[in-house]
Design a protein around this motif. Structure first.
Motif, PDB file in Angstrom:
ATOM      1  N   LEU A 196       0.837  -1.199   0.000  1.00 42.56           N
ATOM      2  CA  LEU A 196       0.000   0.000   0.000  1.00 42.56           C
ATOM      3  C   LEU A 196       0.873   1.250   0.000  1.00 42.56           C
ATOM      4  O   LEU A 196       0.577   2.232  -0.704  1.00 42.56           O
ATOM      5  N   ALA A 197       1.952   1.233   0.778  1.00 39.90           N
ATOM      6  CA  ALA A 197       2.856   2.384   0.814  1.00 39.90           C
ATOM      7  C   ALA A 197       3.478   2.645  -0.556  1.00 39.90           C
ATOM      8  O   ALA A 197       3.555   3.804  -1.006  1.00 39.90           O
ATOM      9  N   TYR A 198       3.916   1.593  -1.235  1.00 39.30           N
ATOM     10  CA  TYR A 198       4.499   1.759  -2.575  1.00 39.30           C
ATOM     11  C   TYR A 198       3.497   2.419  -3.524  1.00 39.30           C
ATOM     12  O   TYR A 198       3.816   3.353  -4.258  1.00 39.30           O
ATOM     13  N   GLN A 199       2.274   1.897  -3.524  1.00 37.67           N
ATOM     14  CA  GLN A 199       1.254   2.436  -4.420  1.00 37.67           C
ATOM     15  C   GLN A 199       0.911   3.873  -4.055  1.00 37.67           C
ATOM     16  O   GLN A 199       0.647   4.705  -4.937  1.00 37.67           O
ATOM     17  N   THR A 200       0.931   4.180  -2.763  1.00 41.72           N
ATOM     18  CA  THR A 200       0.600   5.534  -2.305  1.00 41.72           C
ATOM     19  C   THR A 200       1.633   6.549  -2.780  1.00 41.72           C
ATOM     20  O   THR A 200       1.298   7.660  -3.198  1.00 41.72           O
ATOM     21  N   ILE A 201       2.905   6.164  -2.737  1.00 46.25           N
ATOM     22  CA  ILE A 201       3.966   7.039  -3.251  1.00 46.25           C
ATOM     23  C   ILE A 201       3.795   7.261  -4.752  1.00 46.25           C
ATOM     24  O   ILE A 201       3.902   8.394  -5.249  1.00 46.25           O
ATOM     25  N   LYS A 202       3.503   6.198  -5.481  1.00 43.82           N
ATOM     26  CA  LYS A 202       3.296   6.315  -6.929  1.00 43.82           C
ATOM     27  C   LYS A 202       2.107   7.216  -7.255  1.00 43.82           C
ATOM     28  O   LYS A 202       2.056   7.862  -8.300  1.00 43.82           O
ATOM     29  N   HIS A 203       1.140   7.254  -6.324  1.00 49.03           N
ATOM     30  CA  HIS A 203      -0.053   8.082  -6.520  1.00 49.03           C
ATOM     31  C   HIS A 203       0.229   9.562  -6.246  1.00 49.03           C
ATOM     32  O   HIS A 203      -0.583  10.427  -6.599  1.00 49.03           O
ATOM     33  N   GLY A 204       1.353   9.868  -5.608  1.00 48.89           N
ATOM     34  CA  GLY A 204       1.735  11.254  -5.413  1.00 48.89           C
ATOM     35  C   GLY A 204       1.765  11.732  -3.982  1.00 48.89           C
ATOM     36  O   GLY A 204       2.109  12.890  -3.716  1.00 48.89           O
ATOM     37  N   TYR A 205       1.413  10.852  -3.035  1.00 49.69           N
ATOM     38  CA  TYR A 205       1.522  11.207  -1.629  1.00 49.69           C
ATOM     39  C   TYR A 205       2.951  10.966  -1.127  1.00 49.69           C
ATOM     40  O   TYR A 205       3.723  10.212  -1.720  1.00 49.69           O
ATOM     41  N   ARG A 206       3.292  11.603  -0.009  1.00 50.13           N
ATOM     42  CA  ARG A 206       4.456  11.177   0.754  1.00 50.13           C
ATOM     43  C   ARG A 206       4.021  10.119   1.760  1.00 50.13           C
ATOM     44  O   ARG A 206       2.859  10.084   2.177  1.00 50.13           O
ATOM     45  N   VAL A 207       4.955   9.263   2.164  1.00 55.27           N
ATOM     46  CA  VAL A 207       4.621   8.151   3.056  1.00 55.27           C
ATOM     47  C   VAL A 207       5.688   8.007   4.132  1.00 55.27           C
ATOM     48  O   VAL A 207       6.892   8.081   3.850  1.00 55.27           O
ATOM     49  N   ARG A 208       5.234   7.815   5.362  1.00 57.99           N
ATOM     50  CA  ARG A 208       6.113   7.429   6.463  1.00 57.99           C
ATOM     51  C   ARG A 208       5.504   6.217   7.146  1.00 57.99           C
ATOM     52  O   ARG A 208       4.284   6.152   7.324  1.00 57.99           O
ATOM     53  N   VAL A 209       6.344   5.274   7.526  1.00 59.48           N
ATOM     54  CA  VAL A 209       5.902   4.126   8.325  1.00 59.48           C
ATOM     55  C   VAL A 209       6.565   4.221   9.689  1.00 59.48           C
ATOM     56  O   VAL A 209       7.796   4.291   9.786  1.00 59.48           O
ATOM     57  N   ILE A 210       5.767   4.237  10.735  1.00 58.21           N
ATOM     58  CA  ILE A 210       6.284   4.200  12.108  1.00 58.21           C
ATOM     59  C   ILE A 210       6.061   2.790  12.639  1.00 58.21           C
ATOM     60  O   ILE A 210       4.939   2.269  12.609  1.00 58.21           O
ATOM     61  N   THR A 211       7.134   2.187  13.134  1.00 60.04           N
ATOM     62  CA  THR A 211       7.057   0.801  13.572  1.00 60.04           C
ATOM     63  C   THR A 211       8.000   0.592  14.763  1.00 60.04           C
ATOM     64  O   THR A 211       8.709   1.514  15.182  1.00 60.04           O
TER      65      THR A 211
END
Length: 385
Positions: A39-54
């Protein structure tokens, strides 16, 4: 069990930031980690920035601390310290990394779900949550879990703009406490990972893939193989996965105790190419799991052309209702489950090409491009409020 290979896409500084919060992420491998990563990969391709906190260590290697910050295929990964149990890891430092978030997307019902709801006045960000099965993975402590669900979970749910059930059974469960905000977005599947890799010729060979967890009931599957071996020595089982609350040594003892050393092959933490090669010798997929949040691995098996035979838990029953080719069995009854596997093999023998093609086409409905688009609609709706 790797995620889809994609080309890294730079994150535009001005783009809205989606912050995913999840207790385990890469380099750990598993269904939840794959969902968040894809989902994160697709979200970046869609034009959003992405951060994962874990969390800053894997449950399988708690003392081995991971890097506090890393970029993985364009995903900004922040890891924070934690204490407590694997089911409810306590990690209050999550609040330090939310200041620039446009939307917070929590994955699973655990400490993060409750803490971010309780602290919503502190961070002030709109939030959604994907349930991933909630915490009803086993019947253990069922009474306490139901009480928790009806009290703390119900209260926390009020803080979320959307509660995304990733299966029909999850949706039904969460509609009981939040009917207005609960919606269904079934998980995506990396249909290219094992695509069309199953044996072209029907084989009495079964593959099962997943974490080595008690609730997967691999002991039941081994009991079934004991019966199938007695009926026809050509039957073989490949157990493929990574250690969890069961270790490799535990499973090898179970295999040896049943004298199944020549009938069962155990492969620990292989890469995708190795899994695809194992699938290449098989025609059937089996899961004796008592509980699944969605049944992702069954759909991955379908994309490979494997015919799934699944224990009749809620998630698998939901999948079978939509995909009639799937076979349901009661793996607590080894004789009956063995009959179902034999019946599935015979059906394949009659129409191997037709069944294979139908399975792969049905799995194609769950491509990540399609599923991610449904999440983007949710993000856009929240941002436009």
């Amino acid at each position: 069990m790797e995620t889809e290979t994609v080309t890294s896409v730079p994150q535009a500084d001005a783009a809205p930031l989606i912050v995913h919060v999840v207790r385990q992420f890469l380099p750990n491998r598993g269904g939840l980690e794959d969902v968040v990563a894809n989902l994160a990969y697709q979200t970046i391709k869609h034009g959003y920035r992405v951060r994962v906190i874990t969390l800053d260590s894997l449950f399988t290697s708690r003392d081995n601390k991971l890097s506090t910050h890393e970029t993985i295929d364009g995903i900004d990964v922040v890891r924070i310290p934690w204490s407590g149990s694997q089911r409810y890891p306590i990690a209050p430092q999550v609040f330090r990394h939310l200041g620039d978030a446009a939307v917070i997307h929590v994955h699973a019902i655990d400490f993060f779900f409750d803490a971010l709801a309780l602290g919503r006045l502190l961070h002030g960000k709109p939030m959604i949550v994907t349930t991933h099965g909630g915490f009803f993975h086993t019947r253990k402590y069922a009474t306490i879990k139901k009480l928790w669900f009806q009290t703390l979970t119900r209260m926390s749910a009020r803080a979320y703009k959307r509660i995304v059930g990733c299966s029909v059974s999850d949706l039904e469960q969460f509609r009981k406490i939040s009917p207005r905000t609960s919606i269904l977005i079934e998980n995506g599947v990396d249909i290219g990972k094992f695509a069309d890799s199953a044996s072209l010729k029907p084989q009495r060979r079964v593959t099962t893939i997943g974490r080595f967890s008690v609730n997967k009931r691999l002991d039941h599957l081994l009991d079934v193989m004991l019966i199938l071996k007695a009926r026809n020595p050509e039957w073989h089982l490949d157990i493929v996965g990574s250690e969890s609350d069961l270790k490799e040594a535990d499973l090898r003892r179970e295999i040896q105790a049943r004298a199944l050393d020549s009938t069962v092959t155990l492969t620990v933490s292989p890469d995708n190419d190795s899994i695809a090669r194992l699938i290449g010798g098989a025609s059937l997929f089996a899961s004796a799991s008592e509980y699944e949040g969605f049944g992702l691995v069954a759909l991955e098996a379908m994309s490979a052309g494997l015919l799934p035979v699944l224990n009749g838990n809620a998630a698998y029953c939901g999948l079978a209702a939509k995909h009639p080719l799937l076979r349901l069995a009661d793996f607590s009854d080894p004789q009956a489950a063995a009959d179902t596997l034999e019946s599935a093999y015979l059906a394949l023998s009659i129409d191997p090409a037709g069944i294979r093609l139908a399975l792969m086409q049905e799995a194609g409905r769950y491509s990540w491009q399609t599923v991610a688009g449904r999440y983007f609609s949710v993000y856009d709706s929240i941002l436009s409020d």
